[in-house]
Design a protein around this motif. Structure first.
Motif, PDB file in Angstrom:
ATOM      1  N   TRP A  12       0.845  -1.181   0.000  1.00 53.40           N
ATOM      2  CA  TRP A  12       0.000   0.000   0.000  1.00 53.40           C
ATOM      3  C   TRP A  12       0.890   1.245   0.000  1.00 53.40           C
ATOM      4  O   TRP A  12       2.020   1.219   0.498  1.00 53.40           O
ATOM      5  N   THR A  13       0.388   2.302  -0.539  1.00 54.57           N
ATOM      6  CA  THR A  13       1.117   3.564  -0.441  1.00 54.57           C
ATOM      7  C   THR A  13       1.166   3.982   1.030  1.00 54.57           C
ATOM      8  O   THR A  13       0.400   3.483   1.873  1.00 54.57           O
ATOM      9  N   ARG A  14       2.035   4.890   1.327  1.00 49.84           N
ATOM     10  CA  ARG A  14       2.164   5.371   2.698  1.00 49.84           C
ATOM     11  C   ARG A  14       0.824   5.920   3.207  1.00 49.84           C
ATOM     12  O   ARG A  14       0.417   5.654   4.343  1.00 49.84           O
ATOM     13  N   GLU A  15       0.135   6.645   2.352  1.00 44.37           N
ATOM     14  CA  GLU A  15      -1.146   7.237   2.736  1.00 44.37           C
ATOM     15  C   GLU A  15      -2.209   6.172   2.971  1.00 44.37           C
ATOM     16  O   GLU A  15      -2.989   6.238   3.925  1.00 44.37           O
ATOM     17  N   GLU A  16      -2.251   5.166   2.082  1.00 41.10           N
ATOM     18  CA  GLU A  16      -3.258   4.123   2.233  1.00 41.10           C
ATOM     19  C   GLU A  16      -2.966   3.263   3.451  1.00 41.10           C
ATOM     20  O   GLU A  16      -3.891   2.864   4.180  1.00 41.10           O
ATOM     21  N   PHE A  17      -1.709   2.977   3.703  1.00 40.48           N
ATOM     22  CA  PHE A  17      -1.326   2.197   4.874  1.00 40.48           C
ATOM     23  C   PHE A  17      -1.746   2.925   6.153  1.00 40.48           C
ATOM     24  O   PHE A  17      -2.343   2.334   7.061  1.00 40.48           O
ATOM     25  N   ALA A  18      -1.472   4.218   6.208  1.00 39.88           N
ATOM     26  CA  ALA A  18      -1.863   5.011   7.382  1.00 39.88           C
ATOM     27  C   ALA A  18      -3.375   5.000   7.554  1.00 39.88           C
ATOM     28  O   ALA A  18      -3.896   4.878   8.674  1.00 39.88           O
ATOM     29  N   ALA A  19      -4.097   5.111   6.435  1.00 44.69           N
ATOM     30  CA  ALA A  19      -5.557   5.114   6.502  1.00 44.69           C
ATOM     31  C   ALA A  19      -6.089   3.777   7.014  1.00 44.69           C
ATOM     32  O   ALA A  19      -7.061   3.734   7.773  1.00 44.69           O
ATOM     33  N   ARG A  20      -5.459   2.674   6.613  1.00 46.94           N
ATOM     34  CA  ARG A  20      -5.898   1.354   7.062  1.00 46.94           C
ATOM     35  C   ARG A  20      -5.639   1.170   8.558  1.00 46.94           C
ATOM     36  O   ARG A  20      -6.437   0.548   9.259  1.00 46.94           O
ATOM     37  N   LEU A  21      -4.543   1.712   9.046  1.00 41.92           N
ATOM     38  CA  LEU A  21      -4.272   1.658  10.482  1.00 41.92           C
ATOM     39  C   LEU A  21      -5.310   2.475  11.254  1.00 41.92           C
ATOM     40  O   LEU A  21      -5.874   2.005  12.252  1.00 41.92           O
ATOM     41  N   LYS A  22      -5.592   3.651  10.785  1.00 44.17           N
ATOM     42  CA  LYS A  22      -6.531   4.530  11.472  1.00 44.17           C
ATOM     43  C   LYS A  22      -7.966   4.010  11.394  1.00 44.17           C
ATOM     44  O   LYS A  22      -8.806   4.386  12.213  1.00 44.17           O
ATOM     45  N   ALA A  23      -8.231   3.134  10.423  1.00 42.61           N
ATOM     46  CA  ALA A  23      -9.580   2.582  10.259  1.00 42.61           C
ATOM     47  C   ALA A  23      -9.975   1.661  11.401  1.00 42.61           C
ATOM     48  O   ALA A  23     -11.142   1.282  11.523  1.00 42.61           O
ATOM     49  N   PHE A  24      -9.014   1.307  12.270  1.00 41.38           N
ATOM     50  CA  PHE A  24      -9.323   0.449  13.418  1.00 41.38           C
ATOM     51  C   PHE A  24      -9.918   1.240  14.581  1.00 41.38           C
ATOM     52  O   PHE A  24     -10.201   0.661  15.628  1.00 41.38           O
ATOM     53  N   GLU A  25     -10.111   2.532  14.419  1.00 45.27           N
ATOM     54  CA  GLU A  25     -10.611   3.365  15.512  1.00 45.27           C
ATOM     55  C   GLU A  25     -11.891   2.836  16.153  1.00 45.27           C
ATOM     56  O   GLU A  25     -12.044   2.897  17.386  1.00 45.27           O
ATOM     57  N   PRO A  26     -12.861   2.270  15.403  1.00 47.77           N
ATOM     58  CA  PRO A  26     -14.075   1.764  16.049  1.00 47.77           C
ATOM     59  C   PRO A  26     -13.821   0.627  17.042  1.00 47.77           C
ATOM     60  O   PRO A  26     -14.693   0.332  17.870  1.00 47.77           O
ATOM     61  N   TYR A  27     -12.643   0.002  16.967  1.00 49.56           N
ATOM     62  CA  TYR A  27     -12.318  -1.098  17.873  1.00 49.56           C
ATOM     63  C   TYR A  27     -11.559  -0.622  19.113  1.00 49.56           C
ATOM     64  O   TYR A  27     -11.232  -1.426  19.988  1.00 49.56           O
ATOM     65  N   TYR A  28     -11.308   0.671  19.185  1.00 51.51           N
ATOM     66  CA  TYR A  28     -10.600   1.205  20.347  1.00 51.51           C
ATOM     67  C   TYR A  28     -11.514   1.139  21.567  1.00 51.51           C
ATOM     68  O   TYR A  28     -12.734   1.282  21.456  1.00 51.51           O
ATOM     69  N   HIS A  29     -10.925   0.950  22.728  1.00 52.14           N
ATOM     70  CA  HIS A  29     -11.745   0.699  23.917  1.00 52.14           C
ATOM     71  C   HIS A  29     -12.580   1.896  24.360  1.00 52.14           C
ATOM     72  O   HIS A  29     -13.418   1.762  25.251  1.00 52.14           O
ATOM     73  N   ILE A  30     -12.405   3.054  23.736  1.00 48.55           N
ATOM     74  CA  ILE A  30     -13.292   4.175  24.034  1.00 48.55           C
ATOM     75  C   ILE A  30     -14.735   3.840  23.677  1.00 48.55           C
ATOM     76  O   ILE A  30     -15.682   4.419  24.214  1.00 48.55           O
ATOM     77  N   HIS A  31     -14.909   2.866  22.778  1.00 51.31           N
ATOM     78  CA  HIS A  31     -16.249   2.474  22.345  1.00 51.31           C
ATOM     79  C   HIS A  31     -16.795   1.271  23.123  1.00 51.31           C
ATOM     80  O   HIS A  31     -17.918   0.831  22.861  1.00 51.31           O
ATOM     81  N   HIS A  32     -16.035   0.748  24.063  1.00 48.83           N
ATOM     82  CA  HIS A  32     -16.526  -0.354  24.890  1.00 48.83           C
ATOM     83  C   HIS A  32     -17.677   0.160  25.765  1.00 48.83           C
ATOM     84  O   HIS A  32     -17.642   1.292  26.246  1.00 48.83           O
ATOM     85  N   PRO A  33     -18.726  -0.645  25.981  1.00 49.66           N
ATOM     86  CA  PRO A  33     -19.859  -0.189  26.799  1.00 49.66           C
ATOM     87  C   PRO A  33     -19.444   0.309  28.188  1.00 49.66           C
ATOM     88  O   PRO A  33     -20.039   1.269  28.709  1.00 49.66           O
ATOM     89  N   PHE A  34     -18.436  -0.312  28.788  1.00 47.53           N
ATOM     90  CA  PHE A  34     -17.966   0.136  30.092  1.00 47.53           C
ATOM     91  C   PHE A  34     -17.390   1.556  29.992  1.00 47.53           C
ATOM     92  O   PHE A  34     -17.692   2.424  30.804  1.00 47.53           O
ATOM     93  N   GLN A  35     -16.579   1.780  28.972  1.00 50.29           N
ATOM     94  CA  GLN A  35     -15.959   3.087  28.788  1.00 50.29           C
ATOM     95  C   GLN A  35     -17.014   4.145  28.465  1.00 50.29           C
ATOM     96  O   GLN A  35     -16.948   5.282  28.963  1.00 50.29           O
ATOM     97  N   ARG A  36     -17.971   3.788  27.626  1.00 50.59           N
ATOM     98  CA  ARG A  36     -19.028   4.736  27.296  1.00 50.59           C
ATOM     99  C   ARG A  36     -19.831   5.107  28.547  1.00 50.59           C
ATOM    100  O   ARG A  36     -20.160   6.276  28.761  1.00 50.59           O
ATOM    101  N   ALA A  37     -20.143   4.089  29.347  1.00 48.92           N
ATOM    102  CA  ALA A  37     -20.897   4.350  30.573  1.00 48.92           C
ATOM    103  C   ALA A  37     -20.107   5.250  31.522  1.00 48.92           C
ATOM    104  O   ALA A  37     -20.675   6.154  32.160  1.00 48.92           O
ATOM    105  N   MET A  38     -18.814   5.035  31.600  1.00 44.51           N
ATOM    106  CA  MET A  38     -17.988   5.849  32.489  1.00 44.51           C
ATOM    107  C   MET A  38     -17.971   7.307  32.042  1.00 44.51           C
ATOM    108  O   MET A  38     -18.124   8.218  32.860  1.00 44.51           O
ATOM    109  N   ASN A  39     -17.809   7.538  30.745  1.00 46.01           N
ATOM    110  CA  ASN A  39     -17.721   8.904  30.252  1.00 46.01           C
ATOM    111  C   ASN A  39     -19.074   9.598  30.164  1.00 46.01           C
ATOM    112  O   ASN A  39     -19.133  10.813  29.965  1.00 46.01           O
ATOM    113  N   GLU A  40     -20.148   8.828  30.322  1.00 44.68           N
ATOM    114  CA  GLU A  40     -21.485   9.415  30.334  1.00 44.68           C
ATOM    115  C   GLU A  40     -22.050   9.528  31.741  1.00 44.68           C
ATOM    116  O   GLU A  40     -23.212   9.891  31.929  1.00 44.68           O
ATOM    117  N   GLY A  41     -21.242   9.199  32.742  1.00 42.79           N
ATOM    118  CA  GLY A  41     -21.663   9.341  34.130  1.00 42.79           C
ATOM    119  C   GLY A  41     -22.578   8.255  34.634  1.00 42.79           C
ATOM    120  O   GLY A  41     -23.279   8.441  35.641  1.00 42.79           O
TER     121      GLY A  41
END
Length: 262
Positions: A12-41
Motif C-alpha cells: 500500500w502507499t504510505r497514505e493508504e497504509f496510514a488510513a488502514r491503520l486509522k480505520a481500526f478506531e471503532p475497535y478502540y476501547h473508548i467504544h466499549h460499553p464500560f468506557q461509554r458508561a464511564m464517560n457518560e456518568g
C-alpha cells in the motif's frame, strides 16, 4: 505472473497504509460499553474506583514494555526518542511522571495509596491481558513492538473527553485527579506522530504491512479484554470467584488456603 495476484501483493502507499491503520478506531476501547458508561456518568463510584485500580496495573507495565522494546532495538536514534516514553511514566528529577499522577487520581476517587500500588485488587483477567502484552513485546522484534503500540493513535480523544465530562458527571472526584489526563494529551500527540511515522517507515512490503495491522488489532484486543473483565466485576457484579463462599477480593493465596483449611 497473474495481474490480479501481482496487484494483491503490491504494498500500500504510505497514505493508504496510514488510513488502514486509522480505520481500526471503532475497535478502540473508548467504544466499549464500560468506557461509554464511564464517560457518560453512568458508572457507580465502586466501578470508577475499580477501573482506576485495574488500569494502574497497565500504567505501571508500560515502562516495562517500553524498556523491553529498547532492549531489542539496535537503532540509537530510535532509542533516544523512545526512551522519553519511560520518562513520561516514571518521571525524573524534574517531573513526577504519569504513574505518580495516576496514584493521585486513585486518591482523588477515594482509594488508599497502598491499595493502588500493591496491585492486590487487580482482576485476574486484567492481569493476564497486561502481562500478555508485556511478554509479547519482550519476545517480538522491536519493529513489531512499535506497531503494537499504535493504539495511541486514538488516545488523545479519550483523554480530552474525560477532562471535559468527568467534572460534570463525577463531582465527588477531586479536581487534581484529572492531572494525569491533562498531561497525556500533549504527550500522546507526540507519541502518535513518532510511532506512526516509524511504522510507516519500517513496514514497507505488503506482508509486513498486513502484519502491522494484525499487531494493532492484538493490542486493541488487550485493551478491550481488560474492560470485559471490569464489566463482569463492577457492572454485572460477578467478579472472579463471586460464587465461592468466604472469598473476598484481594485475598492472598495464603489467606484463601487458611480459610479453606478452617
Amino acid at each position: 505472473m497473474n495481474a490480479s495476484v501481482a496487484t494483491h501483493d503490491l504494498p500500500w502507499t504510505r497514505e493508504e497504509f496510514a488510513a488502514r491503520l486509522k480505520a481500526f478506531e471503532p475497535y478502540y476501547h473508548i467504544h466499549h460499553p464500560f468506557q461509554r458508561a464511564m464517560n457518560e456518568g453512568r458508572l457507580s463510584k465502586e466501578a470508577v474506583q475499580g477501573w482506576v485500580l485495574n488500569r494502574f496495573y497497565y500504567q505501571t507495565a508500560i515502562p516495562n514494555k517500553d524498556a523491553a522494546l529498547l532492549a531489542n532495538c539496535p537503532d540509537r536514534e530510535v532509542r533516544r526518542r523512545w526512551i522519553q516514553r519511560i520518562i513520561d511514566h516514571d518521571g525524573n528529577d524534574e517531573s513526577e511522571g504519569g504513574i505518580e499522577r495516576w496514584v493521585r487520581l486513585g486518591i482523588a476517587v477515594g482509594l488508599k495509596r497502598e491499595d493502588i500500588v500493591s496491585h492486590r485488587y487487580v482482576l485476574p483477567g486484567v492481569r493476564f491481558a497486561v502481562d500478555a502484552y508485556v511478554n509479547f513485546v519482550r519476545r517480538a522484534s522491536w519493529q513489531e513492538g512499535v506497531a503494537s503500540s499504535l493504539t495511541e493513535l486514538f488516545a488523545p480523544s479519550i483523554h480530552k473527553e474525560r477532562i471535559a465530562e468527568w467534572p460534570k458527571h463525577y463531582p465527588w472526584i477531586e479536581s487534581h485527579g484529572l492531572d494525569y489526563f491533562k498531561g497525556r494529551v500533549q504527550e500522546a500527540h507526540r507519541d502518535v506522530q513518532h510511532g506512526l511515522g516509524l511504522t510507516l517507515d519500517l513496514f514497507r512490503i505488503r506482508a509486513e504491512q498486513e502484519r502491522a495491522l494484525e499487531l494493532l488489532k492484538f493490542k486493541l484486543d488487550i485493551l478491550w479484554s481488560m474492560l470485559d473483565a471490569m464489566t463482569m466485576a463492577y457492572v454485572k457484579n460477578e467478579p472472579p470467584y463471586h460464587c465461592v463462599a468466604g472469598f473476598q477480593p484481594g485475598m492472598t493465596a495464603a489467606e484463601i488456603s487458611g480459610a479453606a483449611h478452617v
